[in-house]
Design an enzyme around this catalytic site. Structure first.
Site, short mmCIF file in Angstrom:
data_model
loop_
_atom_site.label_atom_id
_atom_site.label_comp_id
_atom_site.label_asym_id
_atom_site.label_seq_id
_atom_site.Cartn_x
_atom_site.Cartn_y
_atom_site.Cartn_z
N ASN A 14 55.38 96.85 110.56
CA ASN A 14 54.43 97.41 109.58
C ASN A 14 53.41 96.36 109.15
O ASN A 14 52.22 96.68 108.99
CB ASN A 14 55.18 97.97 108.37
N MET A 89 63.89 94.01 102.40
CA MET A 89 65.17 94.67 102.18
C MET A 89 65.92 94.17 100.96
O MET A 89 67.14 94.19 100.92
CB MET A 89 66.03 94.55 103.44
N ARG A 90 65.17 93.73 99.95
CA ARG A 90 65.81 93.38 98.67
C ARG A 90 65.18 94.18 97.55
O ARG A 90 64.02 94.57 97.64
CB ARG A 90 65.62 91.88 98.38
N ASN A 106 55.63 100.14 98.57
CA ASN A 106 56.75 100.02 99.51
C ASN A 106 56.65 101.12 100.54
O ASN A 106 56.22 102.24 100.23
CB ASN A 106 58.08 100.16 98.76
N HIS A 108 58.99 103.41 103.08
CA HIS A 108 60.40 103.81 103.20
C HIS A 108 60.52 104.87 104.30
O HIS A 108 59.72 105.82 104.32
CB HIS A 108 60.90 104.36 101.86
N ASP A 140 58.74 100.91 91.34
CA ASP A 140 59.13 100.77 89.94
C ASP A 140 60.56 100.23 89.91
O ASP A 140 61.08 99.78 90.93
CB ASP A 140 58.96 102.10 89.18
N GLY A 142 63.36 101.62 89.74
CA GLY A 142 64.40 102.41 90.40
C GLY A 142 64.50 102.11 91.88
O GLY A 142 63.74 101.31 92.43
N ASP A 144 63.62 103.23 95.21
CA ASP A 144 62.73 104.11 95.97
C ASP A 144 62.26 105.31 95.15
O ASP A 144 62.17 106.44 95.66
CB ASP A 144 63.43 104.59 97.26
N GLU A 173 54.72 105.52 110.14
CA GLU A 173 54.66 104.46 109.12
C GLU A 173 53.42 103.60 109.35
O GLU A 173 52.71 103.23 108.40
CB GLU A 173 55.91 103.57 109.20
C1 GAR Z 1 60.71 100.24 108.42
O1 GAR Z 1 61.21 101.41 109.02
C2 GAR Z 1 60.60 100.42 106.93
O2 GAR Z 1 60.24 101.70 106.54
C3 GAR Z 1 62.03 100.13 106.51
O3 GAR Z 1 62.43 99.04 107.31
C4 GAR Z 1 61.71 99.10 108.55
C5 GAR Z 1 61.04 97.78 108.73
O4 GAR Z 1 60.42 97.71 109.98
N1 GAR Z 1 62.11 99.81 105.12
C6 GAR Z 1 63.13 100.12 104.36
O5 GAR Z 1 64.11 100.72 104.76
C7 GAR Z 1 62.99 99.70 102.91
N2 GAR Z 1 64.07 100.19 102.14
P1 GAR Z 1 59.34 96.59 110.27
O6 GAR Z 1 59.94 95.26 109.83
O7 GAR Z 1 59.14 96.64 111.75
O8 GAR Z 1 58.09 96.92 109.50
#
Ligand code: GAR
Length: 209
Positions: A14, A89-90, A106, A108, A140, A142, A144, A173
Site C-alpha cells: 500500500n 499492525m499495532r 488506516n 483495513h 480513533d 477504537g 477499526d 486497496e
Molecule cells: C493490507 O491488506 C492492509 O489492509 C492490512 O495489512 C495488509 C498490509 O499489506 N492491514 C490491516 O490488517 C490493518 N489492521 P501491505 O503491507 O502490502 O500494504
C-alpha cells in the site's frame, strides 16, 4: 505541498502504491517519512531504495502509549499533514491520536464494520459473506471504528482461500487509499457524525439542482 508520513509493519504494497501514484502525478503530496515498527519490514528497504526518509522505530516490548509518544517525537520536526497507516499492525496510542486528531488514516481489508481486527479475510470466509472488500477510515481510539472515507467491495468466490481473497482485496486497496488521501489532503470534506461527506461534490450537486 502536503506532507504525509506512512507507518508500516511489513510488505508495504500500500505504501508502494501511494509512492507510485505520487510519482505518476495522480496524487499531489510528498512522503516525508516512512516509519516501520518492525526491523524485518520489507517496506523499509523499499523506502530506502526510493530515496525516502526511512525510519526504523521498533515497537517490540514498548507499551502502546509510550510508542505513540516516540512516533510523535520522530514526526514533530517534519511538519506532517497526514499520517497513513499502511499495514501498520499495532494499535495507535493516545499521544499520536491527540497530536494528529482526524489526521490519521488506516486501510483495513474488510468492509467495516464487518470483521475488524486480524485475520479478517479468513473471518469473512468463515462467516460465509458473499462480498468483502476494504475500507479507509479515520483512526480513533477504537479498533477499526473511525469514520469511513472510502470503501470498495469485491465478490467472494466459492473456491477462495484467505490468500486469494486477500489478493483480490489488495488490488482495490491500492486504488482507494490514494483516493482517500487525495480527498483528505484537499480538505474538501466534512465529518457529520460518522459520515465523511465530500463538500465539493455537495456544492456541485446543489448548484445544478
Ligand atoms: C493490507 O491488506 C492492509 O489492509 C492490512 O495489512 C495488509 C498490509 O499489506 N492491514 C490491516 O490488517 C490493518 N489492521 P501491505 O503491507 O502490502 O500494504
Amino acid at each position: 505541498m502536503k506532507r504525509i508520513a506512512i507507518l508500516v509493519s511489513g510488505r508495504g504494497s500500500n505504501f508502494e502504491a501511494i509512492a507510485r501514484n505520487i510519482r505518476a502525478g495522480k496524487l499531489e503530496a510528498e512522503i516525508a517519512a516512512v516509519i516501520a515498527n518492525n526491523p524485518e519490514a520489507k517496506a523499509l528497504d523499499t523506502a530506502r531504495d526510493l530515496g525516502l526518509n526511512a525510519i526504523l522505530l521498533p515497537s517490540k516490548g514498548i507499551d502502546t502509549d509510550t510508542y505513540a509518544a516516540q512516533v510523535v517525537a520522530a514526526l514533530a520536526p517534519l511538519e506532517i499533514d497526514l499520517i497513513c497507516l499502511a499495514g501498520f499492525m499495532r494499535r495507535v496510542g493516545q499521544p499520536l491520536l491527540d497530536a494528529y486528531a482526524q489526521r490519521i488514516l488506516n486501510i483495513h481489508p474488510s468492509l467495516l464494520p464487518s470483521f475488524p481486527g486480524l485475520h479478517v479475510q479468513q473471518q469473512a470466509l468463515d462467516y460465509g459473506v458473499k462480498f468483502s472488500g476494504c475500507t479507509v477510515h479515520f483512526v480513533d481510539a477504537g479498533l477499526d471504528t473511525g469514520p469511513i472515507v472510502a470503501q470498495a467491495a469485491v465478490p467472494i468466490l466459492d473456491d477462495d482461500t484467505a490468500d486469494t481473497l486477500a489478493a483480490r482485496i489488495l488490488v482495490e486497496e491500492h486504488k482507494i487509499f490514494t483516493e482517500a488521501v487525495k480527498l483528505v489532503l484537499s480538505g474538501n470534506y466534512r465529518i457529520e457524525g460518522r459520515r465523511v461527506v465530500a463538500t465539493r461534490y455537495l456544492r456541485a450537486g446543489s448548484s445544478s439542482s
